[in-house]
Motif scaffolding. Structure first.
Motif, mmCIF file in Angstrom:
data_model
loop_
_atom_site.group_PDB
_atom_site.id
_atom_site.type_symbol
_atom_site.label_atom_id
_atom_site.label_comp_id
_atom_site.label_asym_id
_atom_site.label_seq_id
_atom_site.Cartn_x
_atom_site.Cartn_y
_atom_site.Cartn_z
ATOM 1 N N LEU A 1 -2.922 7.137 3.367
ATOM 2 C CA LEU A 1 -1.300 7.508 3.177
ATOM 3 C C LEU A 1 -1.037 8.614 2.401
ATOM 4 C CD1 LEU A 1 0.024 3.851 3.231
ATOM 5 C CD2 LEU A 1 -0.405 5.341 5.302
ATOM 6 N N TYR A 2 -1.798 8.710 1.386
ATOM 7 C CA TYR A 2 -1.700 9.772 0.212
ATOM 8 C C TYR A 2 -1.532 11.279 1.118
ATOM 9 C CZ TYR A 2 -1.626 12.877 -3.704
ATOM 10 O OH TYR A 2 -1.287 13.964 -4.534
ATOM 11 N N LEU B 1 -4.998 3.689 1.316
ATOM 12 C CA LEU B 1 -4.108 4.323 0.347
ATOM 13 C C LEU B 1 -4.502 5.841 0.005
ATOM 14 C CD1 LEU B 1 -1.916 4.491 -2.015
ATOM 15 C CD2 LEU B 1 -3.650 3.547 -3.428
ATOM 16 N N THR C 1 1.419 8.141 10.215
ATOM 17 C CA THR C 1 0.125 8.629 9.278
ATOM 18 C C THR C 1 -0.695 9.598 10.237
ATOM 19 O OG1 THR C 1 0.523 6.532 8.039
ATOM 20 C CG2 THR C 1 -1.768 7.662 8.101
ATOM 21 N N VAL D 1 1.475 5.003 -3.262
ATOM 22 C CA VAL D 1 1.183 6.315 -3.090
ATOM 23 C C VAL D 1 1.514 7.089 -3.914
ATOM 24 C CG1 VAL D 1 1.834 8.430 -1.604
ATOM 25 C CG2 VAL D 1 1.022 6.389 -0.483
ATOM 26 N N GLU E 1 0.008 9.997 -6.808
ATOM 27 C CA GLU E 1 0.707 11.394 -7.119
ATOM 28 C C GLU E 1 0.877 11.517 -8.655
ATOM 29 O OE1 GLU E 1 2.749 15.023 -6.338
ATOM 30 O OE2 GLU E 1 0.885 14.072 -5.795
ATOM 31 N N CYS F 1 0.866 -1.172 -0.001
ATOM 32 C CA CYS F 1 -0.045 -0.091 0.048
ATOM 33 C C CYS F 1 1.009 1.300 -0.059
ATOM 34 C CB CYS F 1 -0.967 -0.087 1.187
ATOM 35 S SG CYS F 1 -1.992 1.339 1.411
ATOM 36 N N ASP F 2 1.751 1.378 0.835
ATOM 37 C CA ASP F 2 2.479 2.611 1.118
ATOM 38 C C ASP F 2 3.483 2.813 -0.095
ATOM 39 O OD1 ASP F 2 4.049 0.083 1.835
ATOM 40 O OD2 ASP F 2 5.935 1.321 2.540
ATOM 41 N N ARG G 1 0.990 11.968 3.474
ATOM 42 C CA ARG G 1 2.381 12.382 2.699
ATOM 43 C C ARG G 1 2.387 13.477 1.986
ATOM 44 N NH1 ARG G 1 5.118 7.644 -0.691
ATOM 45 N NH2 ARG G 1 4.557 6.334 0.983
#
Length: 281
Positions: A104-105, A101, A213, A75, A79, A71-72, A108
């Motif tokens: 996490l987006y 997801l 997160t 990201v 993007e 999943c990470d 970040r």
């Protein structure tokens, strides 16, 4: 089929439907093709839906490195899609496992979000617990359904760590507000749309760091809508409310009578909730 290249060169596809401001949609499963989202109950009449097929699903290519299903690591795919679409900021919608997801987006790249919608959200990415008691109380709301006795017994077996294939089939009706022909067809199609290898890798060790997160989400200035189905075992309303507390600007809506796919259970109510967020309908 429109497509773009992920940072590792994997060709990723997306589907466009509807008119209006673009809304990037991340499917759940995890790792299920975006086809099951349909037009999100008619939301496409208000928004131009950008339905992403995650790597290895739907029309997207299979990556050379299977660990990139984590999943990470995906990201960067979201993007890359934002950059491909030429958008300074995204309106982002995630459903079920896809909300991990999306979370996490958001953590970040908080400056890249205009808004975030989390539909029937999973909470693995932020470490919010879902107790067996909360699931049991939610399940008991369906006690008058003809399939309840068999489904509830199977739910107990799964909770006790004795899950078998027949048990998972028996609990399927819990994930729909009505276990009718439409729901059964939707469920059957979904079984064939999921990449099982990718799903196993999605939450692999290292995929989630809840503390990091949570800190990132605390810096998110964008408005967040969290929509929970009243009878959803996967994302019970009390858990969704706890998730909402991690955001500076969050609104929780509980859709009456809905379960895990609220746009199927009551399309009109779902669209009334989502179409105007954060824009005017």
């Amino acid at each position: 089929m429109p497509a773009f290249s992920a940072p590792d060169g994997t060709e990723l596809a997306y589907h466009l439907t509807g008119e209006g401001p673009p809304l990037v949609c991340v499917p759940g499963g995890p790792m299920q093709a975006s086809a099951y989202l349909g037009d999100l109950g008619g939301l496409s009449a208000h928004r131009r839906l950008v339905l992403l097929d995650l790597r290895g699903t739907g029309e997207s290519a299979t990556p050379d490195d299977p660990s990139s299903y984590r999943c990470d690591r995906q990201v960067d795919d979201v993007e890359a899609l934002r950059e491909h679409l030429g958008l300074d900021r995204l309106d982002l919608l995630g459903h079920s496992g896809g909300t991990n997801l999306a979370l996490l987006y958001a953590a970040r790249h908080p400056e890249r979000l205009r808004s975030l919608m989390l539909i029937s959200p999973s909470v693995y990415a932020v470490g919010v617990p879902v107790s067996g008691e909360v699931r049991r109380e939610t399940a008991l709301l369906r006690r008058d359904e003809p399939w309840f006795a068999t489904g509830f017994e199977a739910l107990g077996e799964i909770g006790a760590g004795r899950a078998a294939a027949g048990h998972w089939a028996a609990v399927s009706p819990f994930f729909y507000g009505r276990w009718d022909a439409t729901a059964q067809a939707h469920h059957a199609a979904g079984e064939d749309q999921r990449n099982q290898e990718a799903a196993a890798a999605y939450g692999a060790e290292g995929a989630f760091d809840p503390e990091v997160t949570r800190a990132g989400l605390g810096r998110l200035d964008a408005p967040v809508l969290l929509l929970a189905g009243e009878v959803d075992l996967n994302s019970p309303p009390p858990v969704v409310r706890e998730l909402a507390g991690l955001f500076p600007k969050a609104e929780v809506v509980v859709q009456a009578g809905a379960s895990h796919f609220p746009w199927l259970d009551d399309p009109e109510r779902f669209v009334a909730t989502t179409a105007g967020f954060p824009y005017s309908a």
